[in-house]
Design an enzyme around this catalytic site. Structure first.
Site, PDB file in Angstrom:
ATOM      1  N   GLY A  58      90.110 -67.562 -53.446  1.00  0.00           N
ATOM      2  CA  GLY A  58      89.379 -68.574 -52.678  1.00  0.00           C
ATOM      3  C   GLY A  58      89.125 -69.800 -53.526  1.00  0.00           C
ATOM      4  O   GLY A  58      89.743 -69.970 -54.570  1.00  0.00           O
ATOM      5  N   ASN A  59      88.231 -70.654 -53.080  1.00  0.00           N
ATOM      6  CA  ASN A  59      87.848 -71.815 -53.894  1.00  0.00           C
ATOM      7  C   ASN A  59      86.381 -72.140 -53.641  1.00  0.00           C
ATOM      8  O   ASN A  59      85.724 -71.486 -52.841  1.00  0.00           O
ATOM      9  CB  ASN A  59      88.759 -73.015 -53.613  1.00  0.00           C
ATOM     10  N   ARG A  60      85.865 -73.137 -54.352  1.00  0.00           N
ATOM     11  CA  ARG A  60      84.416 -73.378 -54.347  1.00  0.00           C
ATOM     12  C   ARG A  60      83.923 -74.239 -53.185  1.00  0.00           C
ATOM     13  O   ARG A  60      82.770 -74.626 -53.163  1.00  0.00           O
ATOM     14  CB  ARG A  60      84.004 -74.049 -55.650  1.00  0.00           C
TER      15      ARG A  60
END
Ligand code: CTP
Length: 402
Positions: A208-210
């Protein structure tokens, strides 16, 4: 400019209530018809007599009974008002408004509102920063209320920081602005994407990412407030979007986002891709939880489909495509390349080099690039204000089809 506008001003028990007589005077001077309602504790800070004199109407403070013995009708007031301004709003009342705790006339009137609602909080900086206050503001904003951000400055406690109620002159400007600009996207169909995507590795792990989704949600809300019919396709996020003009579609992976967007895009006039879509996904997703071993482990990643590029390829005449770019180096060159390659009208450039801007933060600083170069340079602002800047830019710089 506010001639004939019917405005309810709701006051709660904060020292900043001393500013409200000025607010009322300015509204009346602009030609508005003003009715004042207040919580019992607001009376400790400003007198009903002052407010009744300035507004030329009796003030309602008792939840049930007026001075003449009649019932105070909050529903009627909700129907009557063209706008409600709640100023100052304490942490206590914010909580009640967010959760429907209607134990005074101010909150019952708020819950009966059928008009735009403006909320100007005022409190000490630590109370303002507390997660419960911030959550309540998030909830109220997601209901479509306009939050008038408090200013940074000296507070009644002697401390200094964010928490000062916005000045009455500014509040009046915002209300006037609202009545002139409003509904410039009335009935326009807009697709907004938000949040990260999760690419499964196995049933419990993902790539995923932030991204929190805050920027995309703020854009969806701003467009919805201006009358647009918004489809919000969002990756996993805790954010809520309850504005009636927002139709929310939850997805998880880049592929799911691709499918949802490709169904929606052909019938939308404006597409704003604010999602941080994963560029890669796992070539194989294990159906069982992967077990650890002492041997090195590698994942094979394959590219996902570029949603915006595909929408750009199929772009309809008069459709407006807006992309986002998050860059760490050669920002302008990279953004321009994406603008051309993806057949976009505008690209919003976020820089990770900017302090206070970007993923997971409340604030952002953007510039907007079109085919001539940098067409707009913003300053560091709360993401809801940045959303307003972006929507304003789109409305002003591209003729929206009637
Ligand atoms: N985007 C998309 N589909 C993808 C990847 C990105 O629609 N699979 C969109 C994003 O939502 C954004 C724009 O493309 O509006 C640019 O995204 P970004 O990740 O900055 O650019 P990429 O083209 O993916 O290039 P890179 O990651 O190499 O910078």
């Amino acid at each position: 400019m506010l001639k004939g506008k019917r405005i309810v001003v709701g006051i709660t028990g904060s020292i900043a209530a001393y500013k409200v007589p000025f607010l009322v005077r300015l509204l009346v001077k602009e030609g508005a018809e003003v009715r004042i309602i207040m919580t019992p504790s607001a009376k400790d800070f400003v007198t009903p007599l002052t407010l009744a004199t300035l507004s030329q109407h009796p003030v309602i403070a008792d939840p049930f009974k007026a001075d003449n013995g009649e019932w105070n009708n909050h529903v009627e007031l909700g129907q009557w008002a063209d706008a409600m301004i709640f100023a100052p709003v304490t942490a206590n009342t914010l909580g009640k408004m967010a959760h429907g705790i209607a134990d005074n006339f101010v909150v019952t009137a708020y819950l009966s509102a059928k008009c735009p609602v403006f909320i100007a909080p005022a409190m000490d900086l630590d109370m303002y920063a507390h997660p419960s206050t911030q959550n309540n503001l998030g909830i109220l904003s997601s209901y479509g209320n306009f939050i008038i951000e408090p200013q940074v400055g000296e507070l009644a406690s002697g401390l200094s920081g964010p928490g000062r109620m916005e000045e009455p002159e500014k509040i009046v400007l915002m209300i006037k602005d609202h009545f002139t600009n409003r509904l410039d996207l009335n009935k326009k169909k807009i697709l907004v994407t938000a949040g990260p995507t999760y690419e499964n590795i196995d049933p419990v792990r993902f790539l995923g990412n932030r991204s929190t989704g805050k920027m995309g949600f703020s854009l969806a809300l701003e467009a919805a407030r201006r009358g647009a019919e918004v489809t919000l396709v969002t990756g996993p996020t805790h954010l809520i979007a309850l504005h009636p003009n927002i139709h929310r579609i939850d997805v998880e992976s880049a592929e799911e986002m691709y499918r949802a967007c490709m169904l929606e895009a052909p019938t939308t006039e404006i597409v704003i891709m604010a999602a941080a879509v994963s560029d890669y996904t796992c070539s194989r997703k294990s159906t069982q939880k992967l077990k650890k071993s002492s041997a090195p482990f590698s994942l094979e990643l394959i590219p996902t489909r570029d949603i915006l590029r595909e929408i750009g390829r199929q772009k309809k005449k008069n459709q407006i495509l807006v992309g986002f770019a998050l860059e760490t180096d050669n920002e302008l060159d990279h953004a321009r390349k994406k603008l051309t390659e993806k057949n976009l009208d505008f690209i919003v450039l976020n820089s990770l080099n900017e302090n206070g801007a970007g993923f997971g933060l409340e604030t952002n600083k953007i510039s907007i690039i079109d085919h001539t170069g940098t067409a707009y340079q913003g300053t560091l602002q709360n993401k809801s204000v940045v959303a307003e800047e972006i929507i304003d830019f789109i409305v002003k710089n591209r003729t929206i089809q009637p």
